[in-house]
Design a protein around this motif. Structure first.
Motif, PDB file in Angstrom:
ATOM      1  N   VAL A  65      67.583 -49.582 -88.845  1.00 60.29           N
ATOM      2  CA  VAL A  65      67.586 -48.192 -89.299  1.00 60.29           C
ATOM      3  C   VAL A  65      68.989 -47.730 -89.697  1.00 60.29           C
ATOM      4  CG1 VAL A  65      65.561 -47.489 -87.974  1.00 60.29           C
ATOM      5  CG2 VAL A  65      67.829 -47.368 -86.930  1.00 60.29           C
ATOM      6  N   ASP A  66      70.020 -48.460 -89.259  1.00 65.33           N
ATOM      7  CA  ASP A  66      71.386 -48.086 -89.632  1.00 65.33           C
ATOM      8  C   ASP A  66      71.613 -48.181 -91.134  1.00 65.33           C
ATOM      9  OD1 ASP A  66      72.004 -47.566 -87.028  1.00 65.33           O
ATOM     10  OD2 ASP A  66      72.900 -49.527 -86.633  1.00 65.33           O
ATOM     11  N   LEU A  67      70.755 -48.959 -91.827  1.00 64.83           N
ATOM     12  CA  LEU A  67      70.858 -49.035 -93.282  1.00 64.83           C
ATOM     13  C   LEU A  67      70.448 -47.726 -93.951  1.00 64.83           C
ATOM     14  CD1 LEU A  67      69.252 -52.553 -93.907  1.00 64.83           C
ATOM     15  CD2 LEU A  67      71.681 -51.974 -94.073  1.00 64.83           C
ATOM     16  N   LEU A  68      69.678 -46.932 -93.230  1.00 67.66           N
ATOM     17  CA  LEU A  68      69.032 -45.781 -93.849  1.00 67.66           C
ATOM     18  C   LEU A  68      69.681 -44.443 -93.514  1.00 67.66           C
ATOM     19  CD1 LEU A  68      65.381 -46.903 -93.124  1.00 67.66           C
ATOM     20  CD2 LEU A  68      66.642 -47.172 -95.250  1.00 67.66           C
ATOM     21  N   PHE A  69      70.465 -44.415 -92.445  1.00 68.73           N
ATOM     22  CA  PHE A  69      71.046 -43.137 -92.026  1.00 68.73           C
ATOM     23  C   PHE A  69      72.528 -43.315 -91.770  1.00 68.73           C
ATOM     24  CE2 PHE A  69      66.614 -43.163 -90.687  1.00 68.73           C
ATOM     25  CZ  PHE A  69      66.155 -41.998 -91.279  1.00 68.73           C
ATOM     26  N   SER A  70      73.324 -42.499 -92.437  1.00 64.50           N
ATOM     27  CA  SER A  70      74.763 -42.553 -92.236  1.00 64.50           C
ATOM     28  C   SER A  70      75.154 -41.626 -91.098  1.00 64.50           C
ATOM     29  CB  SER A  70      75.491 -42.142 -93.517  1.00 64.50           C
ATOM     30  OG  SER A  70      75.179 -40.794 -93.835  1.00 64.50           O
ATOM     31  N   ARG A  81      77.286 -34.918 -85.724  1.00 66.69           N
ATOM     32  CA  ARG A  81      75.985 -35.561 -85.582  1.00 66.69           C
ATOM     33  C   ARG A  81      76.136 -36.869 -84.806  1.00 66.69           C
ATOM     34  NH1 ARG A  81      72.808 -31.496 -86.161  1.00 66.69           N
ATOM     35  NH2 ARG A  81      73.062 -30.437 -88.147  1.00 66.69           N
ATOM     36  N   PRO A  82      75.065 -37.357 -84.188  1.00 67.45           N
ATOM     37  CA  PRO A  82      75.130 -38.656 -83.515  1.00 67.45           C
ATOM     38  C   PRO A  82      75.438 -39.764 -84.501  1.00 67.45           C
ATOM     39  CG  PRO A  82      73.159 -37.433 -82.892  1.00 67.45           C
ATOM     40  CD  PRO A  82      73.774 -36.703 -84.043  1.00 67.45           C
ATOM     41  N   ARG A  83      75.964 -40.872 -83.987  1.00 62.08           N
ATOM     42  CA  ARG A  83      76.351 -41.961 -84.885  1.00 62.08           C
ATOM     43  C   ARG A  83      75.151 -42.621 -85.539  1.00 62.08           C
ATOM     44  NH1 ARG A  83      81.203 -45.121 -81.603  1.00 62.08           N
ATOM     45  NH2 ARG A  83      82.720 -43.396 -81.685  1.00 62.08           N
ATOM     46  N   GLY A  84      74.045 -42.682 -84.855  1.00 58.96           N
ATOM     47  CA  GLY A  84      72.896 -43.340 -85.425  1.00 58.96           C
ATOM     48  C   GLY A  84      71.601 -42.787 -84.871  1.00 58.96           C
ATOM     49  N   LEU A  85      70.495 -43.142 -85.514  1.00 61.79           N
ATOM     50  CA  LEU A  85      69.203 -42.622 -85.118  1.00 61.79           C
ATOM     51  C   LEU A  85      68.788 -43.147 -83.743  1.00 61.79           C
ATOM     52  CD1 LEU A  85      67.157 -40.709 -86.331  1.00 61.79           C
ATOM     53  CD2 LEU A  85      65.958 -42.679 -87.292  1.00 61.79           C
ATOM     54  N   VAL A  86      69.030 -44.420 -83.481  1.00 61.83           N
ATOM     55  CA  VAL A  86      68.663 -45.003 -82.191  1.00 61.83           C
ATOM     56  C   VAL A  86      69.458 -44.346 -81.069  1.00 61.83           C
ATOM     57  CG1 VAL A  86      68.612 -47.116 -80.817  1.00 61.83           C
ATOM     58  CG2 VAL A  86      68.017 -47.197 -83.241  1.00 61.83           C
ATOM     59  N   GLU A  87      70.750 -44.162 -81.308  1.00 59.49           N
ATOM     60  CA  GLU A  87      71.588 -43.544 -80.291  1.00 59.49           C
ATOM     61  C   GLU A  87      71.099 -42.131 -79.979  1.00 59.49           C
ATOM     62  OE1 GLU A  87      76.257 -42.284 -79.518  1.00 59.49           O
ATOM     63  OE2 GLU A  87      75.684 -43.435 -81.297  1.00 59.49           O
ATOM     64  N   HIS A  88      70.749 -41.401 -81.016  1.00 60.39           N
ATOM     65  CA  HIS A  88      70.252 -40.049 -80.790  1.00 60.39           C
ATOM     66  C   HIS A  88      68.950 -40.085 -80.002  1.00 60.39           C
ATOM     67  CE1 HIS A  88      69.402 -35.785 -81.524  1.00 60.39           C
ATOM     68  NE2 HIS A  88      68.150 -36.196 -81.626  1.00 60.39           N
ATOM     69  N   ILE A 101      66.567 -32.924 -86.316  1.00 58.22           N
ATOM     70  CA  ILE A 101      67.917 -33.472 -86.444  1.00 58.22           C
ATOM     71  C   ILE A 101      68.241 -33.511 -87.932  1.00 58.22           C
ATOM     72  CG2 ILE A 101      69.454 -35.339 -85.739  1.00 58.22           C
ATOM     73  CD1 ILE A 101      66.900 -36.481 -84.260  1.00 58.22           C
ATOM     74  N   GLU A 102      69.421 -33.038 -88.294  1.00 57.42           N
ATOM     75  CA  GLU A 102      69.855 -33.129 -89.686  1.00 57.42           C
ATOM     76  C   GLU A 102      70.814 -34.295 -89.823  1.00 57.42           C
ATOM     77  OE1 GLU A 102      71.274 -29.563 -91.410  1.00 57.42           O
ATOM     78  OE2 GLU A 102      69.598 -28.336 -90.697  1.00 57.42           O
ATOM     79  N   LEU A 103      70.440 -35.253 -90.669  1.00 55.89           N
ATOM     80  CA  LEU A 103      71.254 -36.432 -90.931  1.00 55.89           C
ATOM     81  C   LEU A 103      71.382 -36.632 -92.430  1.00 55.89           C
ATOM     82  CD1 LEU A 103      69.712 -38.933 -88.339  1.00 55.89           C
ATOM     83  CD2 LEU A 103      71.907 -37.777 -88.154  1.00 55.89           C
ATOM     84  N   THR A 104      72.176 -37.610 -92.802  1.00 53.49           N
ATOM     85  CA  THR A 104      72.282 -38.003 -94.202  1.00 53.49           C
ATOM     86  C   THR A 104      71.528 -39.304 -94.395  1.00 53.49           C
ATOM     87  OG1 THR A 104      74.423 -36.934 -94.475  1.00 53.49           O
ATOM     88  CG2 THR A 104      73.852 -38.639 -96.062  1.00 53.49           C
ATOM     89  N   GLY A 105      70.488 -39.261 -95.229  1.00 57.13           N
ATOM     90  CA  GLY A 105      69.741 -40.470 -95.541  1.00 57.13           C
ATOM     91  C   GLY A 105      70.369 -41.206 -96.710  1.00 57.13           C
ATOM     92  N   GLN A 113      71.518 -38.373 -99.255  1.00 60.51           N
ATOM     93  CA  GLN A 113      70.699 -37.174 -99.365  1.00 60.51           C
ATOM     94  C   GLN A 113      70.498 -36.579 -97.967  1.00 60.51           C
ATOM     95  OE1 GLN A 113      69.710 -35.727-102.020  1.00 60.51           O
ATOM     96  NE2 GLN A 113      69.814 -37.247-103.636  1.00 60.51           N
ATOM     97  N   PRO A 114      70.578 -35.249 -97.825  1.00 62.63           N
ATOM     98  CA  PRO A 114      70.323 -34.634 -96.517  1.00 62.63           C
ATOM     99  C   PRO A 114      68.843 -34.733 -96.152  1.00 62.63           C
ATOM    100  CG  PRO A 114      70.622 -32.940 -98.184  1.00 62.63           C
ATOM    101  CD  PRO A 114      70.926 -34.245 -98.847  1.00 62.63           C
TER     102      PRO A 114
END
Length: 386
Positions: A65-70, A81-88, A101-105, A113-114
């Motif tokens: 999933v790290d490929l998909l969320f910065s 924001r948290p470093r990654g989706l798994v960590e969050h 959660i607002e992240l950058t995809g 993209q937000p």
């Protein structure tokens, strides 16, 4: 990136129908759905998610999933924001799982993209991410912020213009009044009756214009954010009003009574101005009997409803809304003075504080003006009455 409708996710774990039913639901979901384990390895991405991130069907399974969320948030969202989706997900599983959660995809082409992500726990202990495109929402929020800034600047410019215009208009009007009064005094008895009448008309007209300028300037300043809303005892505003109007009250023979009045959250100066307008109105439009004005209050949820009841001439129902508009007069100027701004000012004060004002009236039956204002936090009721 296609805009997805933001809605609450309905899937928290696999339904009793088994893996096939779960997969069918995920595949047909209109929002992007991503299933991944606690190591961040993607098990399933539905078609809506693949379209959102511009990936070919079936190519995301087994990837991280790290490929998909910065880790960096969108440019207009400065919150960390948290470093990654798994960590969050692992950090907030016990407390905030399911919160937005607002992240950058990051799309397959590397475009950021937000996005808004909501997480749920899968039946096998992994996680399900429901992903929504937040780009359009961010654009709307940015546009709204810009409009608010423009409106604030426009209001400031309007107030400055009103102040300058009123000052520039007052001076020539004062000159007209002064010199016409000098004419009346110096040539009284030397001119014919018509000339005296014409001079009197000129003085009256200039005086009315001065009052109109003052009223318009006061109206334009009602939105001034310089004075905050404070817990204010209504009884204090009423007493200030009665003190300021003691001459008018005495001349008219009016009787004003009030019972227990609350504490409200309001600009104290504007609250006094509100009562001045309503009580003056009740005295001005009195009937044959001396004015009797009664003030009452009752709680209405988080608001207080305050009523000003009189025994005046009353108002036809068809005019109940019109009287709150600027410059609306129901009677000829010679019968009642004023510029038709008082009730418009009253409504603006009430609405500025989140309330509403209305009138109940019939010709010959008096009028009741009732308005709502927010209750002060833990505000006590004053038991002082007159």
């Amino acid at each position: 990136m296609a805009m997805q409708e933001m809605q609450e996710p309905q899937i928290a774990e696999r339904p009793s129908g088994g893996a096939d039913t779960f997969r069918d639901i995920v595949q047909s979901s209109p929002c992007g759905v991503l299933v991944f384990d606690r190591a961040g390895v993607i098990a399933l991405a539905n078609p809506a998610f693949e379209r959102m991130f511009d990936y070919a069907p079936g190519t995301l399974a087994g990837k991280s999933v790290d490929l998909l969320f910065s880790s960096a948030p969108p440019a207009d969202v400065p919150r960390p924001r948290p470093r990654g989706l798994v960590e969050h997900a692992t950090r907030s599983e016990a407390s905030r799982l399911g919160a937005a959660i607002e992240l950058t995809g990051r799309t397959s082409g590397g475009t950021d993209q937000p996005v808004e992500v909501r997480l749920a726990v899968a039946a096998d202990g992994g996680f399900i991410a429901y992903v929504f495109d937040a780009g359009e929402r961010h654009e709307r929020e940015q546009e709204l912020r810009q409009r608010v800034r423009s409106l604030e600047q426009s209001n400031a410019d309007l107030e400055q213009f009103a102040s300058i215009a009123s000052h520039d208009l007052r001076e020539p009007l004062r000159m007209v009044v002064n010199y016409t009064q000098l004419l009346a005094e110096r040539y009284r008895g030397q001119l014919d009756e018509k000339a005296d009448k014409f001079i009197n008309y000129a003085v009256q007209g200039a005086t009315r214009m001065e009052r109109l300028i003052d009223d318009l300037l006061a109206y334009s300043r009602l939105e001034n954010p310089g004075r905050p809303s404070l817990p204010t005892k209504v009884v204090d505003a009423v007493r200030d009003t009665l003190s300021d109007m003691r001459v008018v009250i005495a001349d008219s023979g009016a009787t004003i009574t009030y019972g227990a009045l609350p504490t409200v959250l309001v600009d104290p100066i504007q609250l006094t101005q509100l009562f001045q307008n309503l009580i003056h109105n009740a005295i001005k439009f009195r009937g044959e009997e001396p004015p009797r004005i009664e003030l009452t209050a009752e709680q209405d949820g988080g608001m207080w409803r305050i009523a000003v009841r009189d025994n005046g001439i009353g108002i036809e129902k068809r005019y109940h809304e019109r009287i709150f508009q600027m410059f609306q007069r129901l009677h000829e100027r010679g019968k009642y003075d004023g510029n038709g701004i008082g009730l418009a000012t009253a409504r603006k004060i009430v609405e500025r504080h989140g309330g509403r004002i209305a009138v109940t009236s019939s010709p010959g039956q008096g009028s009741t003006f009732s308005f709502t204002l927010p209750a002060a936090p833990s505000g006590p009721i004053s038991l002082e009455a007159k």
